[in-house]
Enzyme design. Structure first.
Site, PDB file in Angstrom:
ATOM      1  N   THR A 120      -4.666   6.662   0.316  1.00  0.00           N
ATOM      2  CA  THR A 120      -5.917   7.407   0.434  1.00  0.00           C
ATOM      3  C   THR A 120      -5.957   8.553  -0.581  1.00  0.00           C
ATOM      4  O   THR A 120      -5.045   9.370  -0.631  1.00  0.00           O
ATOM      5  CB  THR A 120      -6.048   7.971   1.867  1.00  0.00           C
TER       6      THR A 120
ATOM      7  N   HIS B   6      -3.466  14.107   1.921  1.00  0.00           N
ATOM      8  CA  HIS B   6      -3.696  13.146   3.005  1.00  0.00           C
ATOM      9  C   HIS B   6      -2.487  13.141   3.956  1.00  0.00           C
ATOM     10  O   HIS B   6      -2.647  13.192   5.180  1.00  0.00           O
ATOM     11  CB  HIS B   6      -3.905  11.753   2.393  1.00  0.00           C
TER      12      HIS B   6
ATOM     13  N   GLU C 153     -10.305   4.003   4.448  1.00  0.00           N
ATOM     14  CA  GLU C 153      -9.460   4.785   3.545  1.00  0.00           C
ATOM     15  C   GLU C 153      -9.867   4.464   2.111  1.00  0.00           C
ATOM     16  O   GLU C 153      -9.852   3.302   1.707  1.00  0.00           O
ATOM     17  CB  GLU C 153      -7.968   4.482   3.777  1.00  0.00           C
TER      18      GLU C 153
ATOM     19  N   GLN D 102      -2.567   2.055  15.134  1.00  0.00           N
ATOM     20  CA  GLN D 102      -1.534   2.449  14.166  1.00  0.00           C
ATOM     21  C   GLN D 102      -0.635   3.561  14.718  1.00  0.00           C
ATOM     22  O   GLN D 102       0.590   3.497  14.605  1.00  0.00           O
ATOM     23  CB  GLN D 102      -2.225   2.908  12.879  1.00  0.00           C
TER      24      GLN D 102
ATOM     25  N   ASP E 156       0.842  -1.192   0.000  1.00  0.00           N
ATOM     26  CA  ASP E 156       0.000   0.000   0.000  1.00  0.00           C
ATOM     27  C   ASP E 156       0.882   1.248   0.000  1.00  0.00           C
ATOM     28  O   ASP E 156       1.764   1.396   0.846  1.00  0.00           O
ATOM     29  CB  ASP E 156      -0.926  -0.007   1.222  1.00  0.00           C
TER      30      ASP E 156
ATOM     31  N   ASP F 154      -8.864   0.423   2.690  1.00  0.00           N
ATOM     32  CA  ASP F 154      -7.783   0.050   3.609  1.00  0.00           C
ATOM     33  C   ASP F 154      -8.241   0.405   5.030  1.00  0.00           C
ATOM     34  O   ASP F 154      -7.820   1.397   5.603  1.00  0.00           O
ATOM     35  CB  ASP F 154      -6.517   0.829   3.205  1.00  0.00           C
TER      36      ASP F 154
ATOM     37  N   GLU G  48      -9.371   4.144  -1.562  1.00  0.00           N
ATOM     38  CA  GLU G  48      -8.201   3.964  -2.426  1.00  0.00           C
ATOM     39  C   GLU G  48      -8.601   3.217  -3.697  1.00  0.00           C
ATOM     40  O   GLU G  48      -9.642   2.568  -3.767  1.00  0.00           O
ATOM     41  CB  GLU G  48      -7.121   3.139  -1.701  1.00  0.00           C
TER      42      GLU G  48
ATOM     43  N   LYS H 154      -3.556  -2.174  10.516  1.00  0.00           N
ATOM     44  CA  LYS H 154      -4.047  -2.323   9.144  1.00  0.00           C
ATOM     45  C   LYS H 154      -4.373  -3.770   8.772  1.00  0.00           C
ATOM     46  O   LYS H 154      -5.230  -4.014   7.933  1.00  0.00           O
ATOM     47  CB  LYS H 154      -2.966  -1.860   8.149  1.00  0.00           C
TER      48      LYS H 154
HETATM   49 CA    CA Z   1      -3.795   3.218   3.126  1.00  0.00          CA
END
Ligand code: CA
Length: 444
Positions: free
Chosen positions: A370, A146, A210, A251, A139, A244, A212, A263
């Protein structure tokens, strides 16, 4: 590499009426591939209007010839991997012949109508599964907006890391917990610091989505043989939506070497693979680098990528809480953004990924990061929308949110749009957050 052909013709219509309806994500110009279950077996299909053309069942009819037939045979195992590993010309031949079968005025319309009960299935009735065996998932983090907003929330002096404009930043994520759209996501347990600074273990607060897009690697590269940027687009078979899911509380506490348990509990992808070929009309010039930005190193700089490396794709996110659903309120749009806001192209991501000799394999998934833009409407995760919990998001039901709550349903959509071409959609990427399960005796 990006030439248009008869399958992209905006005037092309299908004899299947639902494929011509304005607003369908799956007109005859799209023809995305997916996998569904039929009698317990995985079948490969192509979405067209409100139907799915069953390519696996089509093996029993003499509908395809030459390279298209070879492509069809590669799909026998019920995943797309074998076809993705072949040169694009095979998938292209299959797309062309299928388009000829489905086009209005097709010579085979009579035969196809006769076969339609066994080959054209009602899309809404099908259970979709993962279309690709995904071996690795990386990722990226390619939206400046972002990254800057998160840097500001963390109080960093320079919210954008120095490396951001020199290379596409990424982390290796978890392929085993990728699930197809519709699969609920369970709130993870984990270690985090609460508002008072006390260390806790338990159901993670500050759950986020998120928004994406992700690229599927088609043909890979051998170990120690990097992919040149001029060839990178040839290595992308197609694209899907990616949510995501993130436990930001976990995190932000754990992230010393990169994201890990914040994640890896689950990521969602849309069921349909929109091929690179279908997206050719939507190729565009990426956003130019800022005048004061550092020069792009030669391996990440190529005239073809500078001209055609972008994609005209609009993305949106919607929320539907339990209370909104109970009150029969429609899903509420909370993000509207565009792929043009990304600082790096998918080509640059693939090239950088392989630049140290790392081998990408057929079926690898490459997330964009993102897709947030500069405006408030284009903030593509809850952390940005709520300014890290400081400004609650108001819902149409009268509720408010500083993060996702159990029962919240998140719906992601994407559309490729360009004047003079028929818009094509990705279908939804949907998931509902469920309450944490198990291990409650470990909570503190
Ligand atoms: Ca992400």
């Amino acid at each position: 590499m990006f030439e248009l052909n008869v399958t992209h013709d905006p005037k092309r219509r299908s004899w299947l009426a639902s494929a011509n309806e304005p607003g369908t994500p799956f007109p005859i110009q799209n023809l995305p591939l997916g996998v569904f279950l039929k009698d317990g077996q995985s079948h490969v299909g192509v979405a067209i209007g409100d139907r799915v053309f069953d390519l696996t069942a089509a093996q029993h009819f003499n509908l395809f010839t030459g390279d298209a037939l070879i492509a069809l045979q590669a799909l026998r195992v019920g995943t797309l991997n074998a076809l993705m590993a072949m040169p694009e010309s095979f998938a292209s031949a299959l797309r062309k012949q299928l388009s000829e079968h489905l086009v209005q005025g097709s010579g085979s319309q009579t035969m196809m109508t006769a076969l339609s009960s066994s080959l054209l299935l009602e899309r809404a009735s099908l259970q979709m599964v993962l279309p690709v065996k995904i071996g690795d998932y990386t990722d990226f983090l390619t939206s400046k907006y972002h990254t800057e907003r998160h840097g500001r929330f963390k109080g960093l002096k320079d919210p954008l890391p120095e490396a951001f404009k020199s290379l596409p930043i990424a982390y290796h994520s978890r392929a085993s917990s990728i699930r197809v759209s519709g699969t609920p996501v369970v709130r993870p347990r984990g270690q985090y610091k609460d508002a008072s600074g006390a260390l806790k273990f338990g159901p993670a607060p500050m759950m986020d989505f998120e928004l994406e897009l992700a690229a599927y690697v088609g043909q890979g590269n051998e170990l120690s043989k990097p992919i040149a940027l001029k060839d990178a687009a040839l290595h992308v078979f197609g694209y899907c939506l990616l949510n995501d899911w993130s436990a930001k509380s976990i995190q932000w506490w754990e992230q010393v070497l990169g994201p890990f348990l914040g994640k890896s509990f689950m990521s969602s992808i849309s069921a349909w693979v929109v091929t690179s070929e279908a997206l050719r009309p939507f190729r565009s010039k990426p956003q130019p680098r800022g005048a004061k930005d550092p020069a792009c190193l030669p391996y990440l700089n190529d005239p073809l990528d500078r001209e055609w490396g972008g994609l005209d794709i609009e993305v949106e996110a919607f929320i539907s809480s339990e209370q909104q659903r109970a009150s029969q309120l429609p899903a509420q749009r909370i993000t509207s953004s565009h792929l043009k806001h990304l600082y790096w192209t998918f080509g640059q991501m693939l090239t950088h990924h392989s630049s140290n000799g790392c081998n990408l394999s057929t079926g690898d998934l490459i997330g964009s990061g993102t897709i947030s833009g500069p405006t408030d409407e284009s903030r593509a995760c809850m952390t940005e929308i709520t300014e890290a919990g400081k400004k609650p998001l108001m819902l149409s039901s009268g509720e408010s949110r500083t993060a996702l709550e159990d029962g919240d349903n998140i719906i992601l959509t994407a559309w490729a749009k360009k004047e003079g071409h028929v818009s094509i959609g990705f279908g939804d990427c949907v998931g509902t957050l469920l309450a944490a399960q198990g291990a409650a005796e470990l909570d503190v």
